[in-house]
Scaffold this motif. Structure first.
Motif, short mmCIF file in Angstrom:
data_model
loop_
_atom_site.label_atom_id
_atom_site.label_comp_id
_atom_site.label_asym_id
_atom_site.label_seq_id
_atom_site.Cartn_x
_atom_site.Cartn_y
_atom_site.Cartn_z
N ASP A 126 29.71 35.37 37.96
CA ASP A 126 30.52 36.18 37.05
C ASP A 126 31.72 36.80 37.76
O ASP A 126 32.80 36.92 37.19
CB ASP A 126 29.67 37.33 36.46
CG ASP A 126 28.83 36.86 35.29
OD1 ASP A 126 28.94 35.67 34.94
OD2 ASP A 126 28.09 37.67 34.72
N LEU A 127 31.50 37.18 39.02
CA LEU A 127 32.58 37.82 39.76
C LEU A 127 33.73 36.83 39.96
O LEU A 127 34.91 37.18 39.82
CB LEU A 127 32.04 38.30 41.12
CG LEU A 127 32.87 39.32 41.85
CD1 LEU A 127 33.04 40.57 41.02
CD2 LEU A 127 32.24 39.66 43.19
N ASP A 143 34.32 34.24 38.04
CA ASP A 143 34.92 34.00 36.73
C ASP A 143 35.84 35.15 36.32
O ASP A 143 36.91 34.93 35.76
CB ASP A 143 33.83 33.80 35.67
CG ASP A 143 33.15 32.45 35.83
OD1 ASP A 143 33.77 31.57 36.43
OD2 ASP A 143 32.02 32.30 35.37
N ALA A 144 35.38 36.38 36.61
CA ALA A 144 36.22 37.54 36.29
C ALA A 144 37.54 37.44 37.03
O ALA A 144 38.60 37.72 36.47
CB ALA A 144 35.49 38.82 36.66
N ALA A 145 37.50 37.04 38.28
CA ALA A 145 38.72 36.90 39.07
C ALA A 145 39.63 35.84 38.47
O ALA A 145 40.84 36.00 38.40
CB ALA A 145 38.38 36.56 40.51
N ARG A 146 39.01 34.74 37.99
CA ARG A 146 39.83 33.68 37.36
C ARG A 146 40.49 34.21 36.09
O ARG A 146 41.66 33.94 35.83
CB ARG A 146 38.96 32.48 37.03
CG ARG A 146 38.59 31.70 38.28
CD ARG A 146 37.82 30.43 37.94
NE ARG A 146 37.39 29.82 39.18
CZ ARG A 146 36.19 29.29 39.36
NH1 ARG A 146 35.33 29.25 38.38
NH2 ARG A 146 35.87 28.76 40.53
N MET A 147 39.73 34.98 35.30
CA MET A 147 40.29 35.54 34.07
C MET A 147 41.44 36.50 34.40
O MET A 147 42.39 36.61 33.65
CB MET A 147 39.24 36.31 33.28
CG MET A 147 38.07 35.51 32.76
SD MET A 147 38.47 34.30 31.50
CE MET A 147 38.93 35.33 30.13
#
Lengths: 383, 278
Positions: free
Chosen positions: B169-170, B172-176
């Motif tokens: 998730d971390l 993915d959050a950075a990608r978002m």
């Protein structure tokens, strides 16, 4: 704000089909819940919308624009994760500022030491600070801005994660089971807060959850997913009262809907537990399943009888578990009046109104029924 | 009333064994300090004593610094170990990130190759690497000391194992949030992996500070010598072996590691427990 359109989305992992062709349109400003049991593909669908996972086939359009070849950040969506996914080494302020810094600062301005010396960066940082503080004010986390995520409680982290999503003013918000790490009390509280946030922002919310209560209480529309397919979409009341499929009926509502074995007779009437119901249908004769919600079962009078095997008194309401002799069946009935509960082990009569009945064929599909005559009218019919 | 437990025999035995082991380990070290503090005459006397009758540590140190350019060798050691570590991190972190968090064909095979790489002792590849450095004209330079160690399969393995524990998730959050893949490595994974990087740093620095084999092979020039090499060369001076200054020099070159250990003792132990390697 945005409208999201999914057409024929398919996805498989290692040969297993996770999504089997999803067509769905999320309207601008809607709070839509994708709900279903774990493994139904709802999170995968959300990740495909976000761009974190490529679909095998099908298209995603946001505001009419195809976004399939666009990176997650360029889709301008914000996502709140189950684990919140805050950067553990950054303070609350910096966590919320990350999306703004990534967007507004150039690569050179983002450099750790050198960047701070650039005059342009200082001006931009001032704007970022103002924006972050404004968001913190709205979410009541202003006193926490200097703390690290490790020093925050679950609910506070949740708010920081929402703040990080809000600050970039995205086209739509994506939530991936954001409340499931919170304790029960806080979850109910955050439910109200999120619904309020949606009303205030008027943004498109796509909310993934396995908790039907969250879906029912917050959303303007619910999409129920099972086994990689979207089975039914509608308002919470439609989904609850008019399930198209027995899986939807069983998934939505707590306690679960009661399912009784029924039989469709040659004359299109329906028998349940040896008693004819006062309704008819057009379906083929044979087995069927009859669903009745616990709150629609009237305990005390009716053609059926059962033994009280368990009582759950919640104070404001009570649930009576009835065993039906000979059928090997258990039903749950909701009693609104907890002052007059039947005794454990006693035999009670029960029945239900014809309009409380939902009939499903053996494959689980809903069968339309015709009420022959209102049996008893105790409350205004639903829907 | 007394709750005095009878001291169990096993506990006594355990401590006796541990003390004996510690004494055995420390003996050469103590002997080194002892010798470094003795004048020449006492070192070669027939009687055995740990505490010198006449302290000569200062003279021995002075002689050691006079005979060889110890500061230069220490500086060489710092330059080489730090360069190796920095380059190792620059290679290992992106590689470990790819192996832990990106999905691509052949990832498992590549990881198996990394594991396989750990099994190969550096001595086995010494001659080919030496020949390559010779062809490249890099022998007898800092590059010869640093380059062969820039890709640390152990480092890649260690960081990959640690990155596996960082939630997806971390990432993915950075990608978002719009952070690029390399940005994720340096801005998200590196800060999350500081304990692992520290542990790896300790292993790397200790191993290359103390390395004797490789510098001995690739170096000729005196001014490039690393500390262990410098001490060894000390012995071969025409003047014969003067043990006092030699031991004093040995003390000087191990001092940085010992001091670093004392300062970072907790991290050191954390690092070893993290890797599960003794």
């Amino acid at each position: 704000m945005a409208q999201i359109e999914l057409s024929a989305i398919r996805k498989s992992f290692d040969g297993t089909d996770v999504l089997k062709g999803i067509d769905f349109r999320i309207e601008d400003g809607e709070f839509i819940s994708l709900v279903g049991p774990s493994g139904c593909g709802k999170s995968t669908l959300l990740r495909i919308i976000a761009g974190l996972e490529p679909q095998n086939s099908g298209q995603v359009h946001i505001d009419g624009r195809p976004v399939d070849a666009i990176r997650p950040s360029a889709r301008n969506l914000a996502m709140v994760f189950q684990s919140y996914a805050l950067y553990p080494h950054l303070s609350t302020f910096d966590n919320i500022a990350v999306p703004l810094r990534m967007r507004r600062l150039s690569a050179i301005e983002r450099l750790p030491l050198l960047g701070k010396l650039l005059p342009a960066r200082r001006a931009k940082e001032r704007h970022i600070r103002a924006d972050v503080e404004g968001i913190a004010e709205q979410l009541d986390i202003a006193p926490l801005l200097r703390r690290k995520p490790g020093q925050l409680s679950g609910g506070q982290r949740q708010r920081v994660a929402v703040g990080r999503a809000m600050v970039r003013e995205p086209l739509a918000f994506l939530f991936d089971e954001p409340l499931s790490n919170l304790d029960a009390k806080l979850r109910v509280h955050m439910r109200a807060e999120l619904a309020e946030l949606h009303r205030r922002l008027k943004a498109t919310f796509v909310y993934v959850t396995h908790d039907q209560a969250e879906a029912m209480t917050m959303s303007s529309r619910i999409a129920v997913m099972m086994g990689g397919e979207l089975i039914q979409a509608g308002t919470p009341a439609e989904i609850y009262n008019d399930p198209d499929d027995i899986r939807v009926a069983e998934f939505i509502g707590s306690p679960k809907i009661n399912v009784l074995p029924g039989r469709i007779r040659k004359d299109a009437g329906i028998d349940v537990l040896g008693t004819a119901l006062k309704l008819s249908c057009h379906a083929a004769t044979g087995e069927c399943r009859v669903g009745v919600r616990p709150e629609r079962i009237d305990v005390g009078a009716g053609p059926f009888s059962g033994t009280v095997v368990h009582l759950e008194n919640l104070g404001a309401e009570a649930f009576v578990h009835l065993a039906i002799e000979g059928a090997g069946l258990r039903l749950i009935a909701r009693l609104a009046d907890v002052r007059h509960l039947p005794a454990m082990g006693s035999s009670v009569a029960f029945g239900f109104a014809s309009d409380a009945v939902r009939i499903f064929d053996p494959a689980g599909k809903r069968i339309e029924i015709r009420l022959e005559q209102p049996e008893r009218i105790r409350e205004p019919a639903h829907v | 009333m007394s709750y005095a437990h009878p001291i169990p025999f096993r506990a006594i035995l355990r401590h006796v064994l541990l003390i004996a082991g510690a004494a055995l380990m420390l003996a050469p070290f103590i002997w080194m300090i002892s010798t470094a503090s003795k004048p020449q005459t006492e070192i070669f006397s027939s009687e055995l004593h740990l505490i010198p009758h006449q302290f000569a540590l200062a003279e021995n140190l002075r002689e050691a610094f006079a005979k060889a350019n110890l500061l230069r060798f220490l500086l060489n050691g710092v330059i080489v170990t730090i360069s190796i570590f920095v380059l190792q991190v620059m290679v290992a972190l992106p590689a470990a990130y790819a192996l832990a968090k990106l999905r691509f064909h052949g990832r498992e095979t590549l990881f198996a190759l990394v594991l396989f790489g750990i099994l190969i002792p550096p001595q086995a590849t010494a001659i080919p690497v030496f020949l390559m450095l010779h062809k490249a004209g890099l022998l007898d330079s800092y590059a010869a000391l640093v380059l062969p160690f820039t890709i640390s399969v152990f480092g890649i393995f260690l960081m990959r194992q640690f990155f596996k524990t960082v939630p997806d998730d971390l990432v993915d959050a950075a990608r978002m949030d719009g952070i690029s893949e390399f940005g994720i490595v340096w801005r998200v994974m590196l800060p999350a992996a500081i304990p692992a990087v520290t542990a790896f740093g300790i292993f790397s620095v200790v191993a290359h500070w103390n390395d004797y084999f490789w510098p001995l092979i690739v170096l000729n020039s005196e001014q490039l010598r690393t500390p262990p090499l410098a001490v060894a060369h000390f012995r071969n001076n025409e003047a014969g072996t003067s043990y006092g200054p030699l031991m004093a020099a040995a003390m000087v070159i191990i001092a940085p590691l010992v001091i670093a250990f004392l300062f970072a003792q907790r991290r050191f132990i954390e690092g070893i427990t993290l890797t599960g390697i003794k």
